[in-house]
Design a protein around this motif. Structure first.
Motif, PDB file in Angstrom:
ATOM      1  N   THR A 408       0.842  -1.204   0.000  1.00  0.00           N
ATOM      2  CA  THR A 408       0.000   0.000   0.000  1.00  0.00           C
ATOM      3  C   THR A 408       0.874   1.249   0.000  1.00  0.00           C
ATOM      4  O   THR A 408       0.617   2.206  -0.746  1.00  0.00           O
ATOM      5  CB  THR A 408      -0.922   0.007   1.233  1.00  0.00           C
ATOM      6  OG1 THR A 408      -1.694  -1.193   1.246  1.00  0.00           O
ATOM      7  CG2 THR A 408      -1.857   1.201   1.207  1.00  0.00           C
ATOM      8  N   PHE A 409       1.909   1.260   0.829  1.00  0.00           N
ATOM      9  CA  PHE A 409       2.794   2.420   0.915  1.00  0.00           C
ATOM     10  C   PHE A 409       3.663   2.546  -0.338  1.00  0.00           C
ATOM     11  O   PHE A 409       4.031   3.663  -0.723  1.00  0.00           O
ATOM     12  CB  PHE A 409       3.660   2.315   2.166  1.00  0.00           C
ATOM     13  CG  PHE A 409       2.870   2.274   3.443  1.00  0.00           C
ATOM     14  CD1 PHE A 409       2.343   3.435   3.987  1.00  0.00           C
ATOM     15  CD2 PHE A 409       2.624   1.076   4.084  1.00  0.00           C
ATOM     16  CE1 PHE A 409       1.598   3.411   5.155  1.00  0.00           C
ATOM     17  CE2 PHE A 409       1.882   1.027   5.254  1.00  0.00           C
ATOM     18  CZ  PHE A 409       1.364   2.199   5.789  1.00  0.00           C
ATOM     19  N   GLU A 410       3.963   1.433  -0.970  1.00  0.00           N
ATOM     20  CA  GLU A 410       4.725   1.501  -2.222  1.00  0.00           C
ATOM     21  C   GLU A 410       3.903   2.185  -3.310  1.00  0.00           C
ATOM     22  O   GLU A 410       4.421   3.010  -4.073  1.00  0.00           O
ATOM     23  CB  GLU A 410       5.123   0.092  -2.658  1.00  0.00           C
ATOM     24  CG  GLU A 410       6.114  -0.590  -1.723  1.00  0.00           C
ATOM     25  CD  GLU A 410       6.446  -2.001  -2.184  1.00  0.00           C
ATOM     26  OE1 GLU A 410       6.012  -2.378  -3.298  1.00  0.00           O
ATOM     27  OE2 GLU A 410       7.139  -2.722  -1.450  1.00  0.00           O
ATOM     28  N   VAL A 418       3.365   9.583   0.155  1.00  0.00           N
ATOM     29  CA  VAL A 418       3.927   9.112   1.422  1.00  0.00           C
ATOM     30  C   VAL A 418       4.974  10.069   1.973  1.00  0.00           C
ATOM     31  O   VAL A 418       4.994  10.352   3.186  1.00  0.00           O
ATOM     32  CB  VAL A 418       4.533   7.702   1.236  1.00  0.00           C
ATOM     33  CG1 VAL A 418       5.404   7.319   2.426  1.00  0.00           C
ATOM     34  CG2 VAL A 418       3.429   6.682   1.054  1.00  0.00           C
ATOM     35  N   TYR A 497      -3.917   0.168   9.897  1.00  0.00           N
ATOM     36  CA  TYR A 497      -2.829  -0.813   9.889  1.00  0.00           C
ATOM     37  C   TYR A 497      -3.272  -2.130  10.518  1.00  0.00           C
ATOM     38  O   TYR A 497      -2.893  -3.211  10.057  1.00  0.00           O
ATOM     39  CB  TYR A 497      -1.616  -0.261  10.640  1.00  0.00           C
ATOM     40  CG  TYR A 497      -0.461  -1.231  10.690  1.00  0.00           C
ATOM     41  CD1 TYR A 497       0.330  -1.462   9.562  1.00  0.00           C
ATOM     42  CD2 TYR A 497      -0.177  -1.948  11.853  1.00  0.00           C
ATOM     43  CE1 TYR A 497       1.377  -2.371   9.594  1.00  0.00           C
ATOM     44  CE2 TYR A 497       0.870  -2.855  11.889  1.00  0.00           C
ATOM     45  CZ  TYR A 497       1.644  -3.057  10.760  1.00  0.00           C
ATOM     46  OH  TYR A 497       2.670  -3.961  10.797  1.00  0.00           O
ATOM     47  N   THR A 507      -7.105   6.746   4.459  1.00  0.00           N
ATOM     48  CA  THR A 507      -6.309   7.193   3.316  1.00  0.00           C
ATOM     49  C   THR A 507      -6.812   8.500   2.711  1.00  0.00           C
ATOM     50  O   THR A 507      -6.017   9.300   2.216  1.00  0.00           O
ATOM     51  CB  THR A 507      -6.277   6.102   2.234  1.00  0.00           C
ATOM     52  OG1 THR A 507      -7.615   5.626   2.003  1.00  0.00           O
ATOM     53  CG2 THR A 507      -5.415   4.943   2.672  1.00  0.00           C
TER      54      THR A 507
END
Length: 738
Positions: A408-410, A418, A497, A507
């Protein structure tokens, strides 16, 4: 005179840039002359421009997701039954009530059918308006009846377009939040662009249209925007009342449209409690926000026909406990640092203990067991004890209820979301820590406990210098609206998380928070101070140029990809399900009762109107028990036992699915047949370890053995339909067996 000059210079500007002073000082201030017309005209122009851009971005997002939905399914060209099948799982169940209301002879009869429903659960009459959050379907069906749109807009399009329009409202709420925090509508533009580009992680509306969160989260975003405006210093009493009413309306709409509202509001109540404990909000503000939450929940309780699940919710117990303890615990914010920390710890323990006592008592009095599966799930998820409970295991084995994947963060890093988010979060957390230590270290005095980032030399006492020496001790101070949004993103980030499905609550606000960091004054002011070049010109240059550069980069990187995505055309294709629904509609009695998986039965109710034994809305103890009994069709049970269980549920037909009977999507231990085996104390299929207390089953797996057509299966069940995916068996009653 510095503070007076700042006020005069900022007159007519957005109040977010104006420092908040204590009430006593505000009353003692000398009146200032009205500002010249120039700044007012410029402010009005900025407001009009920003509002126009906000509405435009919202409409752009709405059109974007609607186009993706059309391109993915070719929705305008497929049959009505295929359109309805596209409402997967619980989405189909909710949409069926909209369809049911439109088919009713009148609005009154439609409401009566919902209040006395006997088709959703066989052999039971339930109140759908009490059990489920479907007021939005009721409202839409009434609007479709009374508006002159039937001639040129089909009911299903009126429904999906309304949901897509709420996405515009969602973007608007995020835009306003970022704008209010940063005092720049350019940050709002960046928020909207980030929300659209990170669509995979911010919304799933284009393929789960009827899901309750798609109705509720836009109102939650508006509620956060209204709270942000309410906490901005300073506001007149009239503005405060208007904003509180807006917060109430948004909270009410949010709670009325999602069954998980109590857990989201619980996190928000904990957030407000933290801000109050750290002396970052005024007592009046804290009390007002608590009362708004309380009143909203009570209104939903009344509208849902006194739904006991709301009275037994943790958030209601927590709010009552907080208000009770605050009323009797005086002098909480007095004393030195260690005294205040000790008082704060005691206060927290008292509130938590009283919350548990009130909640336990309420559930015992109301005999409430509707949400116990959620607490079993939470207990097992955080390693507080292994469980073989079937209901809890269903949640544990679903990917949506697992931890948030790191990819997800990628994906978010690819849109540059981010990096500014983490930088803003780090800087403001450090600022919050210094501000909190300052507040706890100072004894309670009649000045406002919430500060903001500004030069220590600027006094906050109307120019008298009474408290300037105190304020000079804190180089890092924070506005209440920024403190609220900071803890909002931290608390809901932790929730996301821990449970991936809840990432959609976080988000969207993450986009607004990151854009505030890029386009706001606070973070850049601290950075420029560190390098000793903090001037107004440089600050203005950097907070407008950086968002512009990011927007240009995003345009050149993602605009071709968006055009390519919009040009991809697909078509809905599920011939086996279409064949099943067509057969049920034409070859079975109207009042026939069907048993099977929850997901499939929701589609059967929508497409055929037949009666169900169970369904995906899982917030009822009796329904969960019946679902576990019906699911024995996929366990190792005798034909006689399965036949008895299905008859007790009122079933006439049972639908078996190969995708469940021979499931390979989940790993061993998480397949539905494995969960049933564990709950029944049987050894699981396939190679692998088993707990020592599990025993081999005495019978073969029912869904596989019934295909042999041998006694006793042939004497109890008759196959009446089959294709490559589904097998339908009719239960033989006593007369038929003779």
């Amino acid at each position: 005179m510095t503070a007076l000059r700042q006020r005069k210079g900022n007159k007519g500007k957005d109040p977010v840039s104006e420092p908040q002073t204590q009430r006593a000082d505000r009353a003692a201030e000398v009146p200032v002359k009205p500002a010249p017309a120039g700044p007012s005209c410029w402010t009005a122009l900025c407001v009009v421009t920003g509002s126009t851009v906000a509405v435009g971005l919202g409409l752009l997002c709405c059109i974007y997701v609607a186009t993706l939905h059309e391109n993915d399914l070719w929705f305008s060209n497929i049959k009505e039954v295929e359109r309805e099948i596209s409402f997967r799982t619980e989405c189909g169940l909710y949409y069926s009530y909209y369809k049911q209301m439109l088919k009713a002879p009148s609005i009154q009869e439609g409401l009566s059918e919902l209040i006395n429903d006997n088709t959703t659960e066989a052999k039971r009459t339930i109140n759908i308006l009490q059990r489920m959050n479907i007021y939005q379907e009721v409202l839409l069906s009434i609007l479709y009846r009374i508006l002159p749109i039937q001639a040129y807009l089909e009911p299903i399009y009126f429904y999906i377009y309304t949901v897509f329009a709420l996405q515009a409202l969602y973007v608007l709420g995020l835009f306003i939040t970022s704008w209010m925090l940063s005092d720049s509508w350019l940050a709002g533009v960046l928020t909207g662009v980030w929300y659209i580009l990170n669509r995979v992680d911010t919304t799933r509306v284009e393929f789960t249209i009827s899901l309750r969160e798609n109705w509720s989260l836009p109102f939650f975003a508006l509620q956060v925007a209204a709270i942000t405006c309410y906490l901005r210093p300073p506001l007149g009493s009239t503005h405060q009342r208007v904003l509180l009413w807006l917060v109430f309306v948004c909270t009410l709409c949010f709670c009325l449209t999602w069954q998980f509202n109590q857990f989201i509001l619980l996190v928000q109540a904990l957030l407000i409690f933290t801000l109050d404990s750290l002396d970052l909000l005024l007592p009046e503000q804290v009390m007002a926000l608590y009362l708004v939450q309380l009143l909203s929940l009570l209104c939903v309780w009344l509208l849902q026909f006194c739904n006991s699940m709301i009275l037994g919710s943790l958030v209601l117990s927590f709010i009552v406990a907080v208000l009770f303890v605050k009323h009797f615990q005086k002098g909480l914010k007095t004393g030195g640092l260690f005294v205040r920390i000790a008082k704060l710890a005691l206060h927290t323990l008292l509130v938590l203990a009283l919350t548990l006592i009130i909640n336990y008592s309420a559930k015992k009095i109301l005999k409430l067991r509707s949400d116990e599966h959620i607490f079993k799930f939470v207990k097992a998820k955080f390693g507080l004890g292994a469980t073989r409970d079937f209901d809890a295991s269903l949640y544990l084995c679903e990917e949506a209820f697992g931890l948030l994947p790191l990819d997800t963060f990628e994906r978010m890093a690819g849109t540059l979301l981010v990096y500014p988010y983490l930088c803003t979060l780090l800087v403001l957390l450090v600022t919050l820590a210094f501000s909190t230590l300052t507040n706890l270290r100072l004894a309670k005095v009649p000045f406002l406990p919430v500060f903001w980032i500004c030069p220590p030399s600027a006094p906050r006492d109307g120019g008298t210098g009474r408290a300037s020496s105190r304020h000079e001790e804190a180089a890092f101070v924070m506005r209440p609206d920024i403190a609220y949004n900071l803890l909002h993103t931290v608390f809901y980030g932790l929730l996301a998380y821990s449970t991936m499905r809840m990432k959609y609550v976080w988000t969207g606000h993450m986009c607004a928070f990151a854009a505030f960091g890029v386009g706001g004054k606070e973070v850049w002011t601290l950075c420029l101070r560190v390098i000793h070049c903090n001037t107004k010109v440089k600050l203005r240059l950097i907070r407008y140029s950086v968002p512009t550069v990011i927007l240009v980069f995003l345009y050149y990187k993602f605009w071709p990809k968006i055009l390519e995505e919009l040009s991809e055309l697909r078509e809905f294709y599920d011939p086996d399900t279409v064949e099943l629904m067509t057969w049920i509609s034409s070859r079975t009695p109207t009042r026939a009762v069907f048993a099977g998986s929850m997901q499939l039965l929701a589609g059967i109710k929508l497409c055929t109107g037949r009666v169900l034994t169970n369904h995906p809305h899982y917030e009822d103890q009796a329904l969960r028990e019946r679902t576990r009994q019906v699911y024995q069709i996929y366990a190792r049970q005798s034909a006689e036992e399965v036949h008895r269980l299905l008859l007790s549920a009122g079933a006439d037909y049972v639908v078996l699915e190969d995708s469940i009977c021979y499931e390979r999507r989940h790993s061993r231990g998480c397949r539905l047949r494995d969960l049933l085996d564990l709950a029944n104390g049987h050894i699981m299929d396939g190679p692998g370890e088993n707990d020592p207390d599990l025993v081999p089953a005495a019978y073969p797996r029912f869904c596989q053995a019934i295909r042999s057509g041998e006694p006793p299966y042939s004497s109890l069940f008759a196959r009446v339909f089959r294709n490559k995916t589904f097998h339908v068996y009719k239960l033989k009653k006593a007369k038929e067996k003779k």
